[in-house]
Design an enzyme around this catalytic site. Structure first.
Site, short mmCIF file in Angstrom:
data_model
loop_
_atom_site.label_atom_id
_atom_site.label_comp_id
_atom_site.label_asym_id
_atom_site.label_seq_id
_atom_site.Cartn_x
_atom_site.Cartn_y
_atom_site.Cartn_z
N PRO A 5 4.85 -2.02 -8.08
CG PRO A 5 6.80 -1.39 -6.94
CD PRO A 5 5.81 -0.91 -7.95
CG MET A 6 0.99 -3.34 -5.93
SD MET A 6 -0.67 -3.31 -6.67
CE MET A 6 -0.39 -4.24 -8.20
CB VAL A 7 4.08 -7.12 -0.80
CG1 VAL A 7 4.34 -8.43 -0.07
CG2 VAL A 7 5.28 -6.20 -0.68
CB CYS A 65 7.88 -0.19 1.98
SG CYS A 65 6.79 -1.23 2.97
CE LYS A 121 6.01 3.07 -5.95
NZ LYS A 121 5.51 3.39 -4.60
CG HIS A 155 3.35 7.08 -3.10
ND1 HIS A 155 3.02 5.83 -2.62
CD2 HIS A 155 2.24 7.82 -2.97
CE1 HIS A 155 1.77 5.83 -2.22
NE2 HIS A 155 1.28 7.04 -2.41
CB ALA A 161 -0.73 0.50 -6.17
#
Length: 454
Positions: free
Chosen positions: A23-25, A108, A147, A175, A232
């Site tokens: 998931p990447m903004v 995040c 995550k 991560h 990512a």
């Protein structure tokens, strides 16, 4: 029919997905997900969505999920950031019919996450996280996943992961970096932490970190025992990463632009993707870098891509009969390949030699405001200085104001030119200040009245 859990969910609903796009903004929009799926990706996530905004704003829901429906875009996991169980559940209920699982973002590390109190900045609040995951698992019709980032201590990371599993998390993405490892301090992700988590939990685990080539994916699975690997940065620079190919950049760019024509998205997203893919080439052709930054249509971006392709092909023709060019890149600059961030510099010891035990530090640029030293200001401050040469950027010389006891805004006692604000209100409010004139005025802010004396 009861919802599937753990490995059954991974094998049946996610079809045993092994190659995962993170998931990447503003970067994992539908068009990019479809491009990645065409080239080997087996599972994609939506960009991180703000649960509170998703609940209150129908336009936000349409723009980020409802309108981005395609039969090809499955399996799909929708990710939310949240710090309130009720808000997270409301958002998940609105999204569950458009995806295969709901993911809680606990990874995040950015400053906006710190200000909003979400992402990795919730990782110490285990009671709250347990409540969020437990309540969501009971009320949502699709599985809940998480995550996370790791703690420095392996044992604490394992305890963190097992807590989330017991709360009802059905799949965990780890991560292998701490929340402090970001930007210039990113460093190498710890697969040791990921391996320890995988051994400790009884649910599927995805690994995230250090993935630049397909060989890294296979090595990570072998070393950690995870069920899948998420990418990512590697995916952004080479959307064919999971296919095991490193194609010419223009090939991927042309295909991506065709997908965008079919599934439109914000031009800022498209521009950012092209900058990522063309990163190495744009260091050479600075004029086209500027051109790409200015164009405002898909056709304009396609034209810049065509010019980059032509220049690279001219280079290829010149180099055809020559020896292999030397350089720091493993492939010619026009080939899709990862961008490796320069590592943080180490702080030297007293004897001038670097110490292995010394932690790397990130040194901010000093703010100099003396005459003739404007080059030490940031670019933004230099622009302001050009517009207003008398502007003072020295924080020590800025006027100091006494804060209002009720609202926290500046309050200065005095007459005539001094400003005095009296707040006869309670609760949150926004004040409008003026420093001109010599009169008393009442300014209505919402349902409140703010008296200002100047």
């Amino acid at each position: 029919m009861p919802k599937l859990q753990g490995f059954e969910f991974w094998r049946t609903t996610l079809k045993g997905a092994c190659y995962v796009v993170a998931p990447m903004v503003d970067q994992s929009e539908l068009a990019w997900r479809l491009l990645s799926r065409r080239h080997g990706a087996q599972l994609c996530y939506t960009p991180m969505l703000h649960a509170q905004v998703f609940v209150r704003d129908p336009n936000y829901r349409r723009e980020n999920l409802y309108n981005e429906v395609s039969p090809e875009d499955r399996p799909l996991i929708a990710q939310f950031c949240a710090n309130d169980p009720e808000v997270f559940i409301q958002a998940a209920l609105l999204a569950q019919d458009y995806c295969d699982a709901i993911d809680l973002n606990l990874g995040c590390p950015q400053m906006i996450a710190k200000r909003g109190h979400y992402g990795a900045f919730l990782q110490e609040e285990w009671d709250l996280l347990q409540k969020i995951v437990t309540m969501a698992n009971e009320k949502i019709s699709v599985p809940i996943t998480c995550k996370i980032r790791v703690f420095s201590e392996v044992d604490k990371t394992v305890q963190y992961a097992t807590m989330l599993e017991k709360a009802g998390c059905q799949l965990l993405t780890v991560h292998g970096r701490t929340k402090e490892q970001k930007g210039a301090m990113t460093g190498v992700a710890s697969w040791e932490h990921i391996k320890a988590v995988r051994k400790a939990v009884g649910i599927p685990v995805f690994a995230n970190g250090n993935i630049q080539h397909l060989s890294d994916v296979h090595r990570c699975i072998d070393e950690t025992g995870v069920q899948g690997v998420m990418s990512a940065e590697g995916n952004l620079h080479n959307p064919a990463l999971f296919e095991g190919r490193s194609p010419p950049v223009w090939e991927m760019a042309e295909e991506y632009l065709e997908v965008v024509r079919q599934y439109p998205c914000s031009l800022s997203y498209v521009r950012a993707h092209l900058f990522k893919m063309w990163h190495h080439t744009l260091q050479i052709y600075q004029d086209l870098r500027e051109e790409l930054a200015k164009v405002k249509t898909i056709d304009g971006m396609a034209e810049v891509n065509r010019q980059l392709k032509e220049r690279c092909q001219e280079e290829m023709a010149v180099q055809a009969g020559a020896e292999k060019p030397t350089g720091v890149l493993p492939f010619p600059h026009w080939i899709c390949q990862p961008y490796v961030r320069p590592g943080p510099k180490e702080q030297p010891c007293e004897n001038g030699k670097p110490s292995a035990s010394t932690k790397p530090v990130c040194v901010k640029r000093a703010l100099e405001v003396s005459e003739g030293q404007s080059e030490f200001l940031s670019k933004n401050k230099q622009k302001k200085a050009a517009r207003n040469p008398k502007k003072n950027f020295n924080p020590e010389q800025k006027p100091k104001y006494i804060k209002c006891e009720q609202c926290g805004n500046p309050k200065v006692d005095g007459r005539s030119s001094a400003m005095r604000v009296t707040c006869g209100i309670t609760g949150p409010w926004r004040a409008v200040y003026t420093r001109q004139g010599n009169y008393q005025t009442n300014t209505n802010v919402g349902n409140n009245s703010v008296k200002m004396y100047v």
